[in-house]
Design an enzyme around this catalytic site. Structure first.
Site, short mmCIF file in Angstrom:
data_model
loop_
_atom_site.label_atom_id
_atom_site.label_comp_id
_atom_site.label_asym_id
_atom_site.label_seq_id
_atom_site.Cartn_x
_atom_site.Cartn_y
_atom_site.Cartn_z
N ALA A 145 20.22 80.36 42.05
CA ALA A 145 20.70 79.65 40.87
C ALA A 145 20.22 80.39 39.64
O ALA A 145 19.21 81.10 39.66
CB ALA A 145 20.19 78.20 40.87
N ALA A 149 19.67 79.65 35.39
CA ALA A 149 19.67 78.73 34.26
C ALA A 149 19.41 79.50 32.97
O ALA A 149 19.32 80.73 32.98
CB ALA A 149 18.63 77.63 34.46
N SER A 150 19.31 78.78 31.89
CA SER A 150 19.18 79.43 30.59
C SER A 150 17.83 80.11 30.41
O SER A 150 17.72 81.08 29.67
CB SER A 150 19.38 78.40 29.48
OG SER A 150 18.46 77.33 29.63
N GLY A 183 15.38 80.65 33.34
CA GLY A 183 14.92 81.39 34.50
C GLY A 183 15.99 81.57 35.56
O GLY A 183 17.10 81.04 35.46
N VAL A 191 16.37 81.78 40.01
CA VAL A 191 15.66 81.32 41.21
C VAL A 191 16.11 82.13 42.43
O VAL A 191 17.32 82.37 42.63
CB VAL A 191 15.91 79.82 41.44
CG1 VAL A 191 15.17 79.34 42.68
CG2 VAL A 191 15.47 79.02 40.22
N ASP A 247 14.11 64.61 33.49
CA ASP A 247 15.49 65.01 33.79
C ASP A 247 15.81 64.70 35.26
O ASP A 247 16.13 65.60 36.04
CB ASP A 247 15.66 66.51 33.50
CG ASP A 247 17.13 66.91 33.42
OD1 ASP A 247 17.98 66.02 33.21
OD2 ASP A 247 17.43 68.11 33.54
#
Length: 548
Positions: free
Chosen positions: A132, A134-135, A137, A139, A288
């Site tokens: 994955a 994200a903005s 990091g 993974v 979240d």
């Protein structure tokens, strides 16, 4: 000037120009859309089934173009009704933090730099393609030499510098807005930017996320219905996080859960109890908790992941939540109003009766709704929307709390539409209130109050003597604070200019009279006399006119 400062200044200017280019492009499109030509283009695009953007959609697209800092800020603003209107918030909620992955080989090099060793010496296996992105990091999956499956999260390269530049520019613009528009004082837009900056900078440091995981593990160590993954501190740094890889089923599809022999009602109950335990027993919660950050393990166990964003509640915040919950259950607008006013740290609120009346109208809408059917998060959101109309400042952590409650309530109701969320929170609320008014707590507060009064009585004679002595010596000073110092400075400058102008005119008049008395043949002396006399006469007329 140091070369470092020159380089930083260059980066700021370069980023500012990049942002300006995006804003100009999107702003030009918005400007054209409001003209006759724009309306023609809009109709043509509709006929050809092409996308037509509204102002709200164009704002969202602009934020997405600006990058991860603004995307995260937009996500926070989506939960701030005191800052952004409802129609813009609905669009901002569509912002996603998903980002294009960066090069896998670059990620591998960054991981090895943080480990100070080749990947093969640390991990038994390592997936070369990211799981994955994200903005902040990216993974990757891996296994340790003992066979333990883990996830490896590496921070994007140079993301910290870019975010710090964005935060500097955002705070500069926020300060300008607050200065030029004093009516925005109730919003405290500079405070919103500062809070966001602290939050995102904490999220950049993976040591903070590791500490959050350890704290949640301690909170739920005796709760078999909640699972917190293990974090491997020996591999974790500011830019690298290695934690246990959790396997399970996401709770967004009840059909799949039931097909695997899981009880959706029990899952909903476990998830709601887990979040309420975080909030009302520990004051520290996952900020979240959407379906993508939750896995359902065998035995209906709830496993949380992604602990970068957490919320912290003060005792006042927890008392507010407890009191407002009991106010909802009893349909008591006075209890709800008092809890909201206390939350905003206001002792004497002039419009308290108006607020109670508005809340009475709101609770009347739910008078025929059973307690177990009340929309708890929705009612809290309505209360917050209501008190923002009265220009009251709500603590920033409450908005994160409302977001978490709304998210977990939505997930729970999808699994079990009949989950009694409001009655579920009542025992937790009563526990908070009972702890607040417990004999030990009251005795402690009474002791502290008596101690303060005793100190006051002991220190009062000395304080009075000191004040009288300084008064006799002429050392008493009083500091006067003006809310708008710039207006005061401007007024003082204007008075100074007028006084100087008047002194110069009077000086010219007296000087010209003396010159005429000594040298009547001087033509410029007569000119100065007439000119100064006319100007003084005009000033007198202006003064008389203002007086009228």
């Amino acid at each position: 000037m140091k070369l470092t400062n020159i380089y930083i200044g260059y980066l700021k200017v370069n980023r500012a120009m990049e942002i300006a280019g995006i804003l100009i492009r999107q702003g030009f499109d918005e400007l054209i859309a409001r003209t006759w030509l724009g309306r023609r283009i809009r109709k043509r695009r509709i006929r050809r089934s092409k996308p037509v953007y509204t102002t709200e959609e164009r704002l969202r697209l602009t934020i997405e173009d600006l990058g991860p800092t603004y995307i995260k800020f937009g996500q926070i603003l989506a939960d701030r009704p005191d800052v952004v209107s409802e129609r813009f918030r609905n669009e901002l909620k569509k912002l996603q933090s998903r980002a294009l992955p960066f090069d896998d080989q670059l990620a591998r090099n960054l991981i090895e730099d943080e480990l100070s060793a080749p990947i093969e010496k640390v991990f038994a296996t390592f997936d070369e393609t990211c799981m994955a992105s994200a903005s902040i990091g990216q993974v990757y999956g891996a296994t340790l030499p003992d066979g333990s499956p883990v996830v490896v999260k590496i921070r994007r390269p140079k993301i910290e510098q870019k975010i710090k530049l964005d935060l500097y520019l955002m705070r500069f613009l926020a300060a300008k807005l607050a200065k030029n528009y004093p009516e925005m004082a109730a919003i405290n837009i500079v405070g919103v930017v500062d809070e966001f900056g602290e939050s995102i900078l904490r999220e950049l440091d993976y040591n903070n996320e590791a500490a959050n995981i350890l704290r949640f593990q301690q909170m739920f160590e005796n709760d078999p219905t909640v699972y917190i993954p293990k974090v491997y501190l020996e591999y974790t740094t500011r830019r690298l996080l290695v934690m246990e890889r959790v396997t399970g089923i996401t709770p967004d599809d009840p059909t799949v859960l039931k097909a695997n022999g899981l009880d959706t009602q029990q899952i909903a109950l476990n998830g709601a109890n887990a979040l309420l335990t975080m909030i009302l027993r520990h004051g520290f919660f996952h900020a979240d908790p959407h379906a993508g950050n939750i896995f359902i393990m065998p035995g209906n166990v709830i496993a949380f992941i992604d602990f970068g964003m957490v919320g912290v509640l003060t005792p006042r915040d927890m008392n507010f939540l407890a009191n407002i919950s009991l106010g909802f259950v009893r349909r008591d607008p006075t209890v709800i109003a008092d809890s909201l006013i206390t939350l905003c740290n206001v002792r004497f609120f002039k419009k308290r009766d108006e607020l109670i009346f508005s809340l009475q109208q709101m609770t009347a809408q739910y008078s025929h709704v059973p307690i177990d059917k009340l929309d708890y998060a929705g009612m809290i959101q309505q209360c917050i929307d209501l008190i923002t109309k009265y220009s009251l400042q709500i603590p920033n952590g409450i908005f994160m709390l409302v977001k978490s409650l709304a998210t977990i309530q939505k997930v729970a109701e999808k699994l079990d539409p009949d989950i009694p969320f409001t009655p579920l929170i009542t025992p937790y609320a009563k526990d908070v209130i009972m702890q607040r008014f417990s004999p030990r707590k009251l005795a402690g507060e009474l002791y502290q109050t008596l101690k303060n009064y005793a100190n006051l009585a002991l220190n009062l004679p000395g304080d009075v003597s000191e004040i009288l002595y300084k008064l006799k010596q002429g050392e008493i000073r009083h500091n006067i604070r003006f809310e708008n110092s710039e207006m005061l400075q401007k007024a003082v400058r204007n008075v100074g200019f007028r006084m100087a102008y008047a002194i110069i005119l009077v000086g010219l008049f007296i000087g010209s009279v003396l010159l005429i008395n000594t040298r009547s043949d001087l033509a410029y002396a007569k000119f100065l006399l007439w000119a100064s006399s006319i100007l003084i006469f005009i000033l007198i007329l202006k003064w008389m006119f203002r007086r009228k």
